[in-house]
Design an enzyme around this catalytic site. Structure first.
Site, PDB file in Angstrom:
ATOM      1  N   TYR A  30      10.470  28.917 -11.827  1.00  0.00           N
ATOM      2  CA  TYR A  30      10.416  28.004 -10.759  1.00  0.00           C
ATOM      3  C   TYR A  30       9.686  26.677 -11.122  1.00  0.00           C
ATOM      4  CZ  TYR A  30      12.332  31.893  -8.310  1.00  0.00           C
ATOM      5  OH  TYR A  30      12.985  32.958  -8.183  1.00  0.00           O
ATOM      6  N   ALA A  86      14.459  24.100  -8.832  1.00  0.00           N
ATOM      7  CA  ALA A  86      13.674  22.969  -8.164  1.00  0.00           C
ATOM      8  C   ALA A  86      14.491  22.468  -6.984  1.00  0.00           C
ATOM      9  CB  ALA A  86      13.149  22.012  -9.359  1.00  0.00           C
ATOM     10  N   LYS A 107     -12.211  -7.754 -16.688  1.00  0.00           N
ATOM     11  CA  LYS A 107     -10.745  -7.699 -16.927  1.00  0.00           C
ATOM     12  C   LYS A 107     -10.504  -7.962 -17.973  1.00  0.00           C
ATOM     13  CE  LYS A 107      -7.649  -9.694 -14.808  1.00  0.00           C
ATOM     14  NZ  LYS A 107      -6.970 -10.344 -15.913  1.00  0.00           N
ATOM     15  N   TYR A 159     -18.387 -11.849 -12.415  1.00  0.00           N
ATOM     16  CA  TYR A 159     -16.827 -11.351 -12.681  1.00  0.00           C
ATOM     17  C   TYR A 159     -16.507 -12.175 -14.093  1.00  0.00           C
ATOM     18  CZ  TYR A 159     -11.979 -11.482 -13.104  1.00  0.00           C
ATOM     19  OH  TYR A 159     -10.374 -11.501 -13.626  1.00  0.00           O
ATOM     20  N   HIS A 167     -25.936  -8.324 -13.608  1.00  0.00           N
ATOM     21  CA  HIS A 167     -25.463  -7.911 -12.331  1.00  0.00           C
ATOM     22  C   HIS A 167     -24.441  -9.054 -11.853  1.00  0.00           C
ATOM     23  CE1 HIS A 167     -29.689  -9.495 -12.516  1.00  0.00           C
ATOM     24  NE2 HIS A 167     -28.885 -10.456 -11.402  1.00  0.00           N
TER      25      HIS A 167
END
Length: 418
Positions: free
Chosen positions: A102, A8, A357, A372, A369
């Site tokens: 390899y 490598a 999140k 956040y 829709h």
């Protein structure tokens, strides 16, 4: 198995990259990781990776991905024979076989190496060469045979017309008797046009008797039908071809296992993904990492899922899901981003242009829709409607809607009590 030496150290200049060629990925894994995985299939006493060009990058990768591997440094690239000599330097006296492979041959499998070693032992060879027969051997070294034995390897540029007609090519992957390899490497010369030490010269020495080990024969070949296992990657075109072939095999396997894939050529599935029966994947789907998808789920079109769980009968459309759990019967999308730490319980809905999140969304809760929701607990049955920015708890039967100014209610303001 005494040792596997993975070469490598090459420059990889044709990749035109600031990153080591060995760290470019095939199916989400660095090529070097594929090579090490194949080598581990032999359970060698020593696993050595010879590093050189961009060695700091390669060593940093190995420290994280394969800390048990030994590294050897080829400070100057003086040919494959010199690279193997560098790999042998730090090893004590070896008994048995040494495999040389390899770091840029990602489709070579541990099973192929195992069978090659078995053939080497059965035939008591000094050297066994992995070969393949190809339609167009241009550029490859040709295998010269005398009956079943290999009597030589000639490079394309040195081959005469008859030799160039030979379609059996040298992969550059070998099993050596350890004693023969040490002796052969010690006798190598760089008296050639390139001024390099060629590992193929050790093969020639074994074939013509310059190197001998009592009780051993000469040079044999192990030919495989799967030519892809012998192919290396030298540039971005070859990298793309390799990725496409690996993906084709993965996708084909899942279709045969009961997964519907509408367009196999635009669906990309990494090797650690797990899919249940009756999953349907539409075009433009990318399934990455340790993703799992449950029975009857529908994913796509245009969805990326990374290290996440999509449970039974869920639907995800034109969205991204990362390090998250999408529960049974949940509907996500289009154009939503389910970020790390999000857990969506059974029959919840996350509609268009929603981002979550580190949030738990309860059973049958809905964010239809344009919202956040981060670092929050949305309990079962809640509804978060357009324009909402939520970063605290919302409990049913509450409905949060129309948040359009800085004067929002303190129950939705994480700074209100600070």
């Amino acid at each position: 198995m005494a040792a596997v030496i993975v070469l490598a150290a090459g420059g990889g200049t044709r990749m035109k990259s600031t990153k080591s060629k060995l760290l470019h990925e095939v199916a989400g894994r660095p090529m070097l990781s594929w090579a090490i995985g194949a080598a581990r299939g032999l359970n060698p006493e020593h696993l050595v990776v010879v590093v050189g060009h961009r060695r700091e990058q390669v060593e940093a990768h190995l420290a994280e991905d394969a800390p048990d591997v030994t590294t050897a440094v080829q400070a100057e690239q003086k040919g494959t024979g010199h690279a193997v000599a560098c790999g042998l330097e730090g090893l004590d006296e070896l008994h048995g076989e040494v495999v040389v492979t390899y770091g840029d041959v990602p489709m070579l499998t541990g099973e192929t190496l195992q069978r090659m070693v078995e053939v080497h032992r059965e035939r008591r060879n000094l050297v066994t060469v992995l070969t393949a027969e190809v339609e167009d051997p241009t550029g490859y070294g040709r295998i010269l045979r005398g009956g079943e034995a290999v009597v030589g390897i000639v490079e394309h540029k040195d081959a005469d017309e008859a030799q160039r007609a030979v379609r059996e090519i040298n992969s550059g992957i070998y099993v050596f008797d350890a004693e023969a390899l040490r002796e052969g490497v010690s006798k190598l010369s760089n008296d050639n046009v390139q001024g390099e030490y060629y590992l193929t010269d050790v093969v020639t020495m074994a074939a013509d008797g310059t190197v001998e080990v009592p009780g051993r024969g000469r040079v044999g070949a192990f030919r495989i039908d799967d030519v892809w296992q012998t192919e290396g990657v030298n540039d971005r075109v070859q990298l793309a071809r390799m990725n496409a072939e690996v993906n084709r095999r993965i996708v084909t396997g899942w279709m045969r296992a009961g997964v519907t894939i509408i367009d196999p050529t635009s669906t990309w599935i990494q090797p650690d993904v797990d899919l249940a029966n009756d999953v349907t994947l539409y075009p433009g789907v990318f399934l990455n990492g340790a993703t799992t998808i449950g029975a009857g789920a529908t994913v796509g079109p245009d969805v990326t899922v990374t290290d996440s769980e999509i449970r039974e009968e869920a639907t995800v459309t034109r969205s991204e899901v990362t390090l998250a759990v999408v529960g049974e019967g949940v509907r996500v999308g289009p154009f939503s981003n389910i970020r790390p730490g999000s857990v969506l319980d059974r029959d919840a809905k996350v509609g268009a242009f929603v981002e979550t999140k580190n949030t738990h969304i309860g059973t049958e809760a809905a964010i239809p829709h344009m919202a956040y929701v981060g670092d929050s607990e949305v309990t079962a049955g809640s509804s978060i409607v357009a324009g909402s920015v939520l970063s605290r708890e919302c409990a049913a039967p509450a409905t949060v809607s129309d948040i359009t100014s800085d004067s929002q209610d303190d129950t939705l303001n994480p700074e209100a009590d600070q």
